[in-house]
Design an enzyme around this catalytic site. Structure first.
Site, short mmCIF file in Angstrom:
data_model
loop_
_atom_site.label_atom_id
_atom_site.label_comp_id
_atom_site.label_asym_id
_atom_site.label_seq_id
_atom_site.Cartn_x
_atom_site.Cartn_y
_atom_site.Cartn_z
N SER A 264 -33.55 61.23 25.14
CA SER A 264 -32.15 61.51 25.45
C SER A 264 -31.23 60.48 24.82
CB SER A 264 -31.94 61.52 26.97
OG SER A 264 -31.93 60.20 27.49
N THR A 265 -29.95 60.80 24.79
CA THR A 265 -28.97 59.85 24.26
C THR A 265 -28.90 58.60 25.13
OG1 THR A 265 -27.28 61.14 25.45
CG2 THR A 265 -27.52 61.56 23.09
N ASP B 4 -41.36 63.80 32.47
CA ASP B 4 -41.07 62.56 33.17
C ASP B 4 -42.32 61.94 33.78
OD1 ASP B 4 -39.42 60.56 34.17
OD2 ASP B 4 -38.97 61.65 36.02
N GLY B 5 -42.31 60.63 33.90
CA GLY B 5 -43.36 59.93 34.63
C GLY B 5 -44.37 59.19 33.78
N TRP C 47 -46.86 56.45 35.47
CA TRP C 47 -48.28 56.82 35.39
C TRP C 47 -49.08 55.66 34.79
CZ3 TRP C 47 -51.58 57.44 31.16
CH2 TRP C 47 -52.76 58.17 31.37
N ASN D 168 -31.59 57.23 26.54
CA ASN D 168 -32.84 56.47 26.41
C ASN D 168 -32.74 55.27 25.47
OD1 ASN D 168 -35.05 59.37 26.69
ND2 ASN D 168 -34.29 57.98 28.27
N ARG E 148 -33.67 65.93 39.43
CA ARG E 148 -32.36 65.90 38.79
C ARG E 148 -32.53 66.36 37.35
NH1 ARG E 148 -33.72 60.57 39.97
NH2 ARG E 148 -34.34 59.31 38.15
N MET E 149 -31.40 66.72 36.73
CA MET E 149 -31.44 67.31 35.39
C MET E 149 -31.30 66.28 34.26
SD MET E 149 -32.06 70.48 35.65
CE MET E 149 -31.55 71.09 34.06
#
Length: 244
Positions: A68-69, A23-24, A28, A71, A197-198
């Site tokens: 991910s689904t 993440d990030g 960034w 995204n 978070r997951m």
């Protein structure tokens, strides 16, 4: 002598399976006055370095949350660029990964992914299929809840009496089960960039995973940051709901 014994003990406490929520990238890039895709490209290079270091440390499986689904709701141009990253990553780094004895695998729904993306993943998996070192597993078009639903649907289609369904039987039909026989659920899940978070990552498999939240954005996450996460894991007391 004592230090040698301590180091040996710590190596024996290595997590076998690490999951990473990378993440990030976008934040960034924004901090540097660059477009989000600049961060995704930098994150690709970080992944190679972290994977190689993990393999050298003796990690057996590293599952990375690549797409991910959820995204798909991102801007079209960003999604298109992300879908090109596997092509660039594998063309650039497969020789390095082969040399490090790393195997490439993928979990997630193939339907919906561009053919060029799938072809590059399949080619990388084939080229590293004879390696027997760390599995670098890309979660592409993956969602933890969807993983559970698909497993139950598969069992229902096979005629399984779902009223008798056990946790063990369901686990055998989750997407991670195809990676390796008797694969452990993630011992450690790392999320970068400070979010805690997951995000629908390995929902079932992470029930007893140790969680480590790094403040570092993914493009800046390196071998030292991975070592810090592993060191934190080694200090945890894993009880799996019991008492020691």
């Amino acid at each position: 002598m004592f230090n040698n014994l301590k180091n040996k003990e710590q190596e024996e406490l290595l997590p076998e399976h690490i999951g990473i929520i990378m993440d990030g990238n976008g934040r960034w890039a924004k901090q540097k006055g660059k477009p989000r895709i600049f961060g995704h490209k930098a994150g690709m290079d970080s992944l190679k370095d972290v994977a190689v270091h993990g393999a050298r440390r003796g990690i057996k499986v590293m599952t990375v949350y690549a797409f991910s689904t959820e995204n798909w709701t991102r801007p079209v141009d960003e999604v298109k660029f992300i879908m090109s990253l596997p092509i660039d990553f594998y063309s650039k780094y497969v020789p390095v990964l082969k040399e490090e004895n790393i195997q490439i695998r993928m979990i997630g729904e193939r339907e919906g992914l561009p053919k060029a993306t799938l072809d590059s993943i399949d080619r990388a998996a084939q080229e590293t299929s004879e390696n027997d070192g760390m599995i670098l597993n890309f979660a592409m078009n993956y969602g933890g809840r969807r993983d559970i639903i698909l497993a139950i649907q598969e069992l229902a289609k096979s005629g399984q009496d779902l009223s008798l369904l056990t946790e063990e039987e369901l686990s055998k039909h989750l997407q991670t089960a195809v990676l390796s026989e008797n694969l452990r659920d993630p011992d450690l899940i790392i999320r970068t960039s400070g979010e805690q978070r997951m995000s629908n990552f390995l929902t079932w498999q992470s029930a007893y995973s140790e969680l480590y939240f790094a403040q570092t954005a993914w493009p800046d996450f390196d071998d030292k940051e991975l070592d810090k996460a592993i060191s934190a894991f080694q200090k945890r007391d894993r009880r799996y709901g019991g008492v020691k």
